[in-house]
Design a protein around this motif. Structure first.
Motif, PDB file in Angstrom:
ATOM      1  N   VAL A 236      -8.679 -45.499  -6.221  1.00 64.46           N
ATOM      2  CA  VAL A 236      -8.970 -46.534  -6.384  1.00 64.46           C
ATOM      3  C   VAL A 236      -8.129 -47.614  -7.752  1.00 64.46           C
ATOM      4  CG1 VAL A 236     -10.314 -48.508  -5.431  1.00 64.46           C
ATOM      5  CG2 VAL A 236     -10.441 -46.459  -4.628  1.00 64.46           C
ATOM      6  N   GLY A 237      -7.175 -48.081  -6.950  1.00 66.89           N
ATOM      7  CA  GLY A 237      -7.035 -48.959  -8.321  1.00 66.89           C
ATOM      8  C   GLY A 237      -7.575 -50.413  -8.765  1.00 66.89           C
ATOM      9  N   ALA A 238      -8.148 -50.651 -10.084  1.00 65.91           N
ATOM     10  CA  ALA A 238      -8.354 -52.013 -10.871  1.00 65.91           C
ATOM     11  C   ALA A 238      -8.215 -53.194  -9.882  1.00 65.91           C
ATOM     12  CB  ALA A 238      -7.571 -52.519 -11.879  1.00 65.91           C
ATOM     13  N   ASP A 239      -7.325 -53.134  -8.008  1.00 67.37           N
ATOM     14  CA  ASP A 239      -7.409 -54.462  -8.057  1.00 67.37           C
ATOM     15  C   ASP A 239      -8.298 -53.613  -6.388  1.00 67.37           C
ATOM     16  OD1 ASP A 239      -6.040 -52.045  -6.757  1.00 67.37           O
ATOM     17  OD2 ASP A 239      -4.311 -54.157  -5.926  1.00 67.37           O
ATOM     18  N   GLY A 240      -9.070 -52.717  -6.832  1.00 66.02           N
ATOM     19  CA  GLY A 240      -9.395 -51.809  -5.392  1.00 66.02           C
ATOM     20  C   GLY A 240      -8.929 -51.642  -4.086  1.00 66.02           C
ATOM     21  N   ARG A 241      -7.514 -51.280  -4.329  1.00 68.52           N
ATOM     22  CA  ARG A 241      -7.403 -50.785  -2.986  1.00 68.52           C
ATOM     23  C   ARG A 241      -6.926 -49.203  -3.352  1.00 68.52           C
ATOM     24  NH1 ARG A 241      -4.170 -54.906   0.170  1.00 68.52           N
ATOM     25  NH2 ARG A 241      -4.426 -56.941  -1.003  1.00 68.52           N
ATOM     26  N   SER A 242      -6.762 -48.684  -2.270  1.00 68.34           N
ATOM     27  CA  SER A 242      -6.613 -46.869  -2.239  1.00 68.34           C
ATOM     28  C   SER A 242      -5.617 -46.535  -2.592  1.00 68.34           C
ATOM     29  CB  SER A 242      -7.615 -46.592  -1.093  1.00 68.34           C
ATOM     30  OG  SER A 242      -6.402 -46.659  -0.265  1.00 68.34           O
ATOM     31  N   GLY A 243      -5.412 -45.686  -3.482  1.00 74.28           N
ATOM     32  CA  GLY A 243      -4.263 -44.567  -3.491  1.00 74.28           C
ATOM     33  C   GLY A 243      -3.974 -43.560  -3.017  1.00 74.28           C
ATOM     34  N   THR A 244      -4.192 -42.271  -3.619  1.00 79.64           N
ATOM     35  CA  THR A 244      -3.723 -41.210  -2.938  1.00 79.64           C
ATOM     36  C   THR A 244      -4.952 -40.796  -2.944  1.00 79.64           C
ATOM     37  OG1 THR A 244      -2.141 -40.644  -5.070  1.00 79.64           O
ATOM     38  CG2 THR A 244      -3.506 -38.665  -4.040  1.00 79.64           C
ATOM     39  N   ALA A 245      -5.067 -40.147  -1.634  1.00 78.86           N
ATOM     40  CA  ALA A 245      -6.313 -39.768  -0.973  1.00 78.86           C
ATOM     41  C   ALA A 245      -5.957 -38.430  -0.524  1.00 78.86           C
ATOM     42  CB  ALA A 245      -6.583 -40.542  -0.103  1.00 78.86           C
ATOM     43  N   THR A 246      -7.039 -37.555  -0.780  1.00 77.04           N
ATOM     44  CA  THR A 246      -6.759 -35.710  -0.214  1.00 77.04           C
ATOM     45  C   THR A 246      -7.797 -35.274  -0.107  1.00 77.04           C
ATOM     46  OG1 THR A 246      -6.754 -34.983  -2.617  1.00 77.04           O
ATOM     47  CG2 THR A 246      -4.333 -35.613  -1.412  1.00 77.04           C
ATOM     48  N   VAL A 247      -7.723 -34.078   0.533  1.00 71.60           N
ATOM     49  CA  VAL A 247      -9.199 -33.710   1.565  1.00 71.60           C
ATOM     50  C   VAL A 247      -9.005 -32.131   1.121  1.00 71.60           C
ATOM     51  CG1 VAL A 247      -8.720 -33.921   3.707  1.00 71.60           C
ATOM     52  CG2 VAL A 247     -11.440 -33.309   2.616  1.00 71.60           C
ATOM     53  N   ARG A 248     -10.508 -31.322   0.638  1.00 72.45           N
ATOM     54  CA  ARG A 248      -9.628 -29.331   0.774  1.00 72.45           C
ATOM     55  C   ARG A 248     -10.972 -29.249   1.220  1.00 72.45           C
ATOM     56  NH1 ARG A 248      -9.739 -31.544  -4.821  1.00 72.45           N
ATOM     57  NH2 ARG A 248     -10.677 -30.274  -6.287  1.00 72.45           N
ATOM     58  N   ARG A 249     -11.576 -28.284   1.145  1.00 71.48           N
ATOM     59  CA  ARG A 249     -12.461 -27.028   1.173  1.00 71.48           C
ATOM     60  C   ARG A 249     -12.680 -26.440  -0.040  1.00 71.48           C
ATOM     61  NH1 ARG A 249     -11.090 -26.094   7.142  1.00 71.48           N
ATOM     62  NH2 ARG A 249     -12.991 -26.394   8.142  1.00 71.48           N
ATOM     63  N   ALA A 250     -14.259 -26.452  -0.647  1.00 71.96           N
ATOM     64  CA  ALA A 250     -14.402 -26.198  -1.661  1.00 71.96           C
ATOM     65  C   ALA A 250     -16.271 -25.723  -1.679  1.00 71.96           C
ATOM     66  CB  ALA A 250     -14.181 -27.055  -2.391  1.00 71.96           C
ATOM     67  N   LEU A 251     -16.556 -24.807  -2.761  1.00 73.38           N
ATOM     68  CA  LEU A 251     -18.048 -24.884  -2.550  1.00 73.38           C
ATOM     69  C   LEU A 251     -18.656 -26.130  -4.021  1.00 73.38           C
ATOM     70  CD1 LEU A 251     -18.360 -21.041  -2.907  1.00 73.38           C
ATOM     71  CD2 LEU A 251     -18.315 -22.921  -1.013  1.00 73.38           C
ATOM     72  N   VAL A 252     -19.534 -26.883  -3.217  1.00 75.15           N
ATOM     73  CA  VAL A 252     -20.029 -27.977  -4.473  1.00 75.15           C
ATOM     74  C   VAL A 252     -21.359 -27.161  -4.543  1.00 75.15           C
ATOM     75  CG1 VAL A 252     -18.264 -28.730  -3.489  1.00 75.15           C
ATOM     76  CG2 VAL A 252     -20.096 -29.557  -2.776  1.00 75.15           C
ATOM     77  N   THR A 253     -21.998 -28.139  -5.557  1.00 75.88           N
ATOM     78  CA  THR A 253     -23.766 -27.849  -5.089  1.00 75.88           C
ATOM     79  C   THR A 253     -23.840 -29.505  -6.111  1.00 75.88           C
ATOM     80  OG1 THR A 253     -24.140 -25.693  -6.137  1.00 75.88           O
ATOM     81  CG2 THR A 253     -25.824 -27.033  -6.903  1.00 75.88           C
ATOM     82  N   SER A 254     -25.528 -29.676  -5.428  1.00 78.63           N
ATOM     83  CA  SER A 254     -26.092 -31.156  -5.840  1.00 78.63           C
ATOM     84  C   SER A 254     -26.183 -31.324  -6.474  1.00 78.63           C
ATOM     85  CB  SER A 254     -26.290 -32.088  -4.514  1.00 78.63           C
ATOM     86  OG  SER A 254     -27.109 -33.207  -4.835  1.00 78.63           O
ATOM     87  N   VAL A 255     -27.180 -31.913  -7.554  1.00 79.88           N
ATOM     88  CA  VAL A 255     -27.397 -31.938  -8.742  1.00 79.88           C
ATOM     89  C   VAL A 255     -28.477 -32.588  -8.515  1.00 79.88           C
ATOM     90  CG1 VAL A 255     -25.477 -31.500 -10.563  1.00 79.88           C
ATOM     91  CG2 VAL A 255     -26.296 -33.657  -9.895  1.00 79.88           C
ATOM     92  N   ALA A 256     -28.874 -33.513  -7.697  1.00 83.17           N
ATOM     93  CA  ALA A 256     -29.846 -34.666  -7.740  1.00 83.17           C
ATOM     94  C   ALA A 256     -30.024 -35.180  -5.898  1.00 83.17           C
ATOM     95  CB  ALA A 256     -29.975 -35.922  -8.447  1.00 83.17           C
ATOM     96  N   GLN A 257     -30.835 -35.194  -5.242  1.00 79.75           N
ATOM     97  CA  GLN A 257     -30.921 -35.918  -3.617  1.00 79.75           C
ATOM     98  C   GLN A 257     -31.576 -37.813  -4.905  1.00 79.75           C
ATOM     99  OE1 GLN A 257     -33.476 -34.050  -1.218  1.00 79.75           O
ATOM    100  NE2 GLN A 257     -33.509 -35.359   0.544  1.00 79.75           N
TER     101      GLN A 257
END
Length: 444
Positions: A138-159
């Motif tokens: 996201v640029g300094a003007d709030g507009r989104s630029g590159t957007a991608t999605v991929r599969r991965a394994l993640v861990t949340s460190v806090a709820q």
């Protein structure tokens, strides 16, 4: 003691005591899915955190936000159901029948068995989980630029929860993983207003426990509520753009109001004494309101007329017949709540295929034509359940006060009388009487 089982029966929902029950074959397959260890994808060592109401267990989203130069990078992990739920199996079939989780004051009717939605597939803290991870610049003007999605394994460190996060921002000590949230959230909200988003900041009625009974409570949206929503909206808008470019997808749509409706709205604002500068739009007028003011509440109620005709548009091989969402300020797709909403699993699979330069799975293409009807029906059910439970709690609250007078604000006037909101208790109801004017403070 009052309960909501009569409403559940009317809507063909299970009673509160059996709300978690699923057919035996669904439960059996869900336990098999839950027993499988997440594996096969890259592991992202990023400090994701979740933000949800206190006590939530069906955690769809986790975020990690970075500052990059004068802009931002959003890492947004979404629970990955597509890699876990067998297509055409009992869990998938039952989810397609239900459409989405239905929330009632005495418990929810979940879309998926809780061993999955509140266990093995939920982004619970300190647990390795499958995720579809969005990376959006996201640029300094709030507009989104590159957007991608991929599969991965993640861990949340806090709820984390909304009030707790709000307190940390108020104290100037937010969690490091979401330190940029305030600046990014404000920037995105301002941009969406510029794009014409019709954003309503009305307090929301909700039913809460009151000893052995229930009462209506008015929940005011915190800044963190709004900032957190902007991350989800940013992702949904990015997903919609990917789908439109690829000529396949499922959009959540809401037609833009016509010129006559806009003229009427701005005239109503002036009649209420609200400043309407030259060139103002409904979006800019609404964004400038103080929701605590009676006239602002009346105008926001009136603005709901501008948000009619919501639906879903599927397309495959060409552009969508309808792509705009007037409440959001651009094309938008559901992809951020797959544990609670069926459409998100399919939308996520489409975006994963697009970003991976792979064909969209055939099972997704085959399901697309049926999804709008499934989602619209489940939207209708959840809205009816919400309205019915609030109405019941309002009735129980007022049952011992027949004949008494209450301070109230007039929200809307029509040829049948008026809609008013009592100051205390926060009940919204029809009212008859002479001389009622929108935004007026009256006794009823």
């Amino acid at each position: 003691m009052h309960d909501f089982d009569a409403i559940r029966a009317q809507l063909d929902l299970p009673p509160a005591a059996r709300t978690d029950e699923f057919p035996a074959d669904v439960e059996a397959e869900a336990k098999t899915i839950a027993a499988a260890e997440p594996s096969g994808d890259e592991t992202l060592d990023l400090p994701f955190v979740t933000i949800d109401p206190p006590g939530s267990k069906d955690l769809d989203q986790a975020m990690f936000l970075e500052r990059v130069g004068k802009g931002f990078r959003v890492h947004y992990a979404i629970a990955d159901l597509g890699s876990a739920i067998p297509v055409g199996g009992p869990v998938d079939t039952e989810a397609r029948r239900r459409g989405q989780t239905v929330y009632l004051p005495d418990g929810r009717v979940p879309l998926h068995p809780t061993v999955l939605s509140e266990g093995a597939l939920s982004l619970l803290p300190n647990e390795l989980r499958r995720a579809a991870v969005w990376t959006i610049d996201v640029g300094a003007d709030g507009r989104s630029g590159t957007a991608t999605v991929r599969r991965a394994l993640v861990t949340s460190v806090a709820q984390l929860d909304y009030e707790g996060v709000q307190a940390t921002f108020d104290a100037g000590k937010p969690h490091p993983s979401i330190e940029p949230l305030a600046d990014l959230g404000k920037l995105r909200l301002a941009l969406r207003v510029e794009l014409g988003a019709i954003e309503l900041a009305l307090p929301e009625q909700e039913v809460v426990r009151d000893g052995d009974g229930w009462k209506v409570h008015m929940r005011r949206r915190t800044d963190v509520d709004a900032w957190n929503a902007e991350i989800s909206l940013l992702t949904g808008m990015a997903a919609a753009e990917l789908m439109i470019d690829a000529k396949i997808g499922l959009l959540r749509t809401l037609p833009k109001p016509d010129g006559g409706a806009i003229t009427t709205f701005l005239r109503t604002a002036r009649n209420l004494g609200i400043t309407v500068p030259g060139g103002a739009t409904p979006a800019t007028v609404l964004a400038a309101l103080d929701p605590d003011q009676p006239t602002a509440m009346a105008l926001m109620t009136d603005a709901t007329k501008l948000l009619r005709g919501a639906g879903y548009t599927n397309f495959d091989g060409g552009g969508p017949n309808e792509s705009s969402h007037a409440g959001i300020g651009g094309p938008y797709a559901h992809v951020t709540a797959p544990l609670r909403r069926l459409a998100d699993r399919f939308g996520t699979e489409i975006c994963l295929a697009i970003c991976g330069k792979q064909p969209v799975p055939e099972w997704v293409r085959e399901a697309l034509p049926a999804l709008p009807e499934i989602m619209s029906a489940s939207d209708h059910l959840t809205a009816k359940a919400d309205r019915s439970c609030i109405a019941a709690a309002e009735s129980w609250t007022l049952a011992g006060h027949v004949g008494e007078s209450f301070d109230a604000v007039v929200l809307h006037v029509d040829d049948r009388g008026a809609e008013v909101m009592l100051v205390k208790p926060p009940v919204i109801a029809r009212c008859q009487g002479k001389g009622l004017q929108e935004g007026a403070q009256v006794q009823v």
